[in-house]
Scaffold this active site. Structure first.
Site, PDB file in Angstrom:
ATOM      1  N   HIS A 301       0.810  -1.217   0.000  1.00  0.00           N
ATOM      2  CA  HIS A 301       0.000   0.000   0.000  1.00  0.00           C
ATOM      3  C   HIS A 301       0.842   1.266   0.000  1.00  0.00           C
ATOM      4  O   HIS A 301       0.340   2.352  -0.289  1.00  0.00           O
ATOM      5  CB  HIS A 301      -1.011  -0.013   1.161  1.00  0.00           C
ATOM      6  CG  HIS A 301      -0.451   0.295   2.512  1.00  0.00           C
ATOM      7  ND1 HIS A 301      -0.130  -0.664   3.437  1.00  0.00           N
ATOM      8  CD2 HIS A 301      -0.187   1.472   3.108  1.00  0.00           C
ATOM      9  CE1 HIS A 301       0.302  -0.102   4.549  1.00  0.00           C
ATOM     10  NE2 HIS A 301       0.288   1.208   4.366  1.00  0.00           N
ATOM     11  N   ASP A 333       0.436  -7.460   1.403  1.00  0.00           N
ATOM     12  CA  ASP A 333       0.880  -6.087   1.652  1.00  0.00           C
ATOM     13  C   ASP A 333       2.408  -5.968   1.638  1.00  0.00           C
ATOM     14  O   ASP A 333       3.001  -5.271   2.447  1.00  0.00           O
ATOM     15  CB  ASP A 333       0.322  -5.558   2.980  1.00  0.00           C
ATOM     16  CG  ASP A 333       0.373  -4.033   3.052  1.00  0.00           C
ATOM     17  OD1 ASP A 333       0.390  -3.378   1.989  1.00  0.00           O
ATOM     18  OD2 ASP A 333       0.413  -3.487   4.180  1.00  0.00           O
ATOM     19  N   SER A 419       4.362   2.939   7.800  1.00  0.00           N
ATOM     20  CA  SER A 419       4.140   1.775   6.942  1.00  0.00           C
ATOM     21  C   SER A 419       5.412   1.378   6.214  1.00  0.00           C
ATOM     22  O   SER A 419       6.084   2.226   5.616  1.00  0.00           O
ATOM     23  CB  SER A 419       3.083   2.088   5.880  1.00  0.00           C
ATOM     24  OG  SER A 419       1.816   2.199   6.437  1.00  0.00           O
TER      25      SER A 419
END
Length: 574
Positions: A301, A333, A419
């Site tokens: 992402h 992911d 992230s």
């Protein structure tokens, strides 16, 4: 998919708002935050963007942070303005309004008589000229009085001004906080001034830029000590925010000095290989250099939220390299980026710093871990934050994305922007890739954070396949889906209020081969209800390429029917 680490707001019924000290949005940098063994404040650090500040902690068996809170915190004492130092044989630390001194024989912190110390240092004339604080005075006959009589004689000096007397007596223990008056109330022109041992009080007779006529202000004794050069130079130097280790809000995390030193060493060694991934816009994420040739491990992402044509990785030392996305896998992911590292003179390629890889399987519940990342919440990224492992079987589904399973679940204070950053063990090895966070507001407990990290073994397995082929085989329907909501259903006159609405069918796809068209509604799969895109993805991850799967479908003007789709491998990602 949103670039920033996704926030799942798990709101508990009747949940109270978060404490004001932490009520910032995710794009605001915290001015103060909880760190291991205490708190870190940037308000008095003087650095740009909060990159400098002062911590006040309970380290070394000297509980300055606990005492600071007991004595009233920033409202009563101001923010810290120094590191720890030794004064008169005792460990001390200055805040704006006082100088705290730890007295082991009393088991508590006391206030230093700063204005008396200015007298001993020969700075009274400076104090009179600089802050219009009068010189100390010996009262007539005071040498013949007992100590209790001296106290009473000094307190009688307060009777000369009702406002100054009220300001002096306002605290719960005026003698402990202010010390004794050491001079009669003196008219210095613009103000009447009361000098005490630990503070001075000013009653203004005229309006000033900082006080109206009739207001009483207090001279900050800690600031005075600093300005008068009573503190060691080293103590006055702010601490870099990048050297701090943040802890979960409200956790009151306490570790030994040795363990804290170990956490800081892990962060220091790993930080050079933790990069900011950006396309030059306001969006960014984090990546981990896992080999000297510039191979970066991150989240799917992160790269899908950026313009991959303009993708760059910025290292903490300021170097910047363009990057090519080798592939990404939304189901796990995980994504891999190869940095374009130029060759040095002589055709030798620059070797970049890399973080060693460990094993998530070696982790245990309650084991301490450390995360690094580029969240905008903390100053001087990549910032370090610590927490403990809560589970090795965490599950989460972000928005309408694919569900993730067998995750490392911890209370590490990761936030949007972190992230793709590393979760490290205390040997400095990557054990996970940070992916998501869940925030819950719990009555009487406040905000609780849960971070989710992808185990490094699974991440590397996917990464190796992405490096080799650019993709991972995944079942493919060949539709563009959207959530069917009651509002959308009512406006379009649809027969159901929940499901997945097909807005496009790709050519030569399984959906097209089965006769599905734009406007059809998927209401079920495998005999299970499909209430939206999240439910559809929870069901499809159970399947492999080649599976024949039954779907319950509604079409305009037709009864509900079951359609069998044979799942094929998705086309190459671009």
């Amino acid at each position: 998919m949103a670039l920033f680490l996704t926030l799942l707001a798990a709101l508990t019924a009747f949940a109270p708002p978060a404490p004001p000290a932490h009520a910032q949005s995710f794009r605001e940098t915290l001015a103060e935050y909880e760190v291991v063994n205490g708190y870190f404040f940037t308000q008095t650090g003087g650095g740009a963007a909060g990159e400098l500040g002062f911590g006040i902690t309970d380290e070394g068996g000297i509980p300055f942070w606990s005492e600071y809170q007991r004595l009233g915190g920033p409202d009563a004492l101001g923010y810290p303005v120094s590191r720890r130092f030794e004064w008169g044989g005792f460990v001390s630390q200055a805040t704006q309004k006082v100088v705290l001194q730890w007295r082991p024989e009393e088991g508590r912190a006391v206030f230093v008589n700063v204005l008396d110390e200015l007298t001993r240092a020969g700075r009274d004339e400076w104090l009179l000229a600089y802050r219009q604080v009068p010189l100390p005075a010996q009262l007539p006959g005071e040498e013949t009085l007992t100590f209790d009589q001296v106290i009473q004689a000094r307190l009688r000096l307060l009777q000369e001004s009702a406002p100054l007397r009220a300001a002096y007596l306002r605290s719960a223990d005026p003698l402990a906080e202010n010390g004794l008056p050491v001079a009669p109330i003196t008219d210095v022109g613009p103000a009447l001034v009361l000098r005490a041992q630990r503070r001075a009080f000013q009653l203004w007779k005229m309006d000033t830029p900082f006080a109206r006529a009739g207001a009483v202000t207090i001279v900050n004794a800690g600031d005075l000590a600093k300005e008068a050069d009573l503190l060691p130079d080293a103590a006055e130097q702010p601490e870099p925010a990048g050297a701090q280790v943040a802890s979960p809000p409200g956790s009151n995390t306490r570790v030994s000095s040795d363990e804290l030193a170990r956490l800081r060493l892990v962060a220091e060694r790993a930080r050079p290989a933790v990069v900011k991934l950006t396309d030059g816009s306001n969006s960014s994420g984090t990546g981990i250099i896992i080999d000297a040739g510039g191979l970066v491990l991150t989240n799917s992402h992160v790269v899908t939220g950026l313009n991959r044509e303009r993708l760059r990785a910025v290292l903490p030392d300021g170097r910047s390299f363009s990057g090519k996305t080798l592939g990404w896998d939304e189901w796990t992911d995980i994504a891999v980026v190869q940095l374009d590292v130029p060759a040095q003179p002589g055709a030798t390629r620059i070797e970049l710093p890399a973080v060693p890889l460990g094993s998530a399987q070696a982790l245990g519940v309650d084991q301490r871990v450390l995360a690094l990342g580029y969240s905008a919440v903390f100053p001087a990224p990549p910032s370090a934050k610590t927490g403990t492992v809560r589970s090795l079987s965490g599950q989460i589904q972000v928005d309408r994305g694919y569900p993730l399973f067998d995750l490392i679940q911890s209370d590490t204070f990761i936030y949007p922007g972190d992230s793709g950053g590393p979760l490290l063990d205390l040997d400095g090895r990557v054990v996970g890739v940070n992916s998501a966070i869940q925030v819950a507001f719990v009555p009487r407990q406040g905000r609780q954070l849960t971070g989710y990290s992808i185990p490094v073994e699974g991440a590397l397995q996917i990464a190796q396949q992405l490096i080799a082929t650019g993709s991972v085989p995944r079942p493919y329907l060949g539709i563009t889906p959207v959530d069917l909501t009651p509002t959308l259903a009512a406006s379009a006159g649809l027969p159901v209020t929940r499901g997945v609405l097909i807005v496009e069918v790709q050519p030569n796809s399984p959906a097209g081969a089965a006769g599905l068209v734009e406007g059809d509604i998927i209401a079920g799969m495998d005999g299970q209800p499909v209430t939206g895109l999240a439910a559809l993805r929870r069901l499809i991850v159970r399947h492999q390429v080649g599976d024949q799967v039954p779907f319950d479908v509604l079409s305009a003007g037709q009864p509900r029917r079951t359609v069998a789709l044979t799942l094929t491998d998705r086309p190459p990602l671009v």
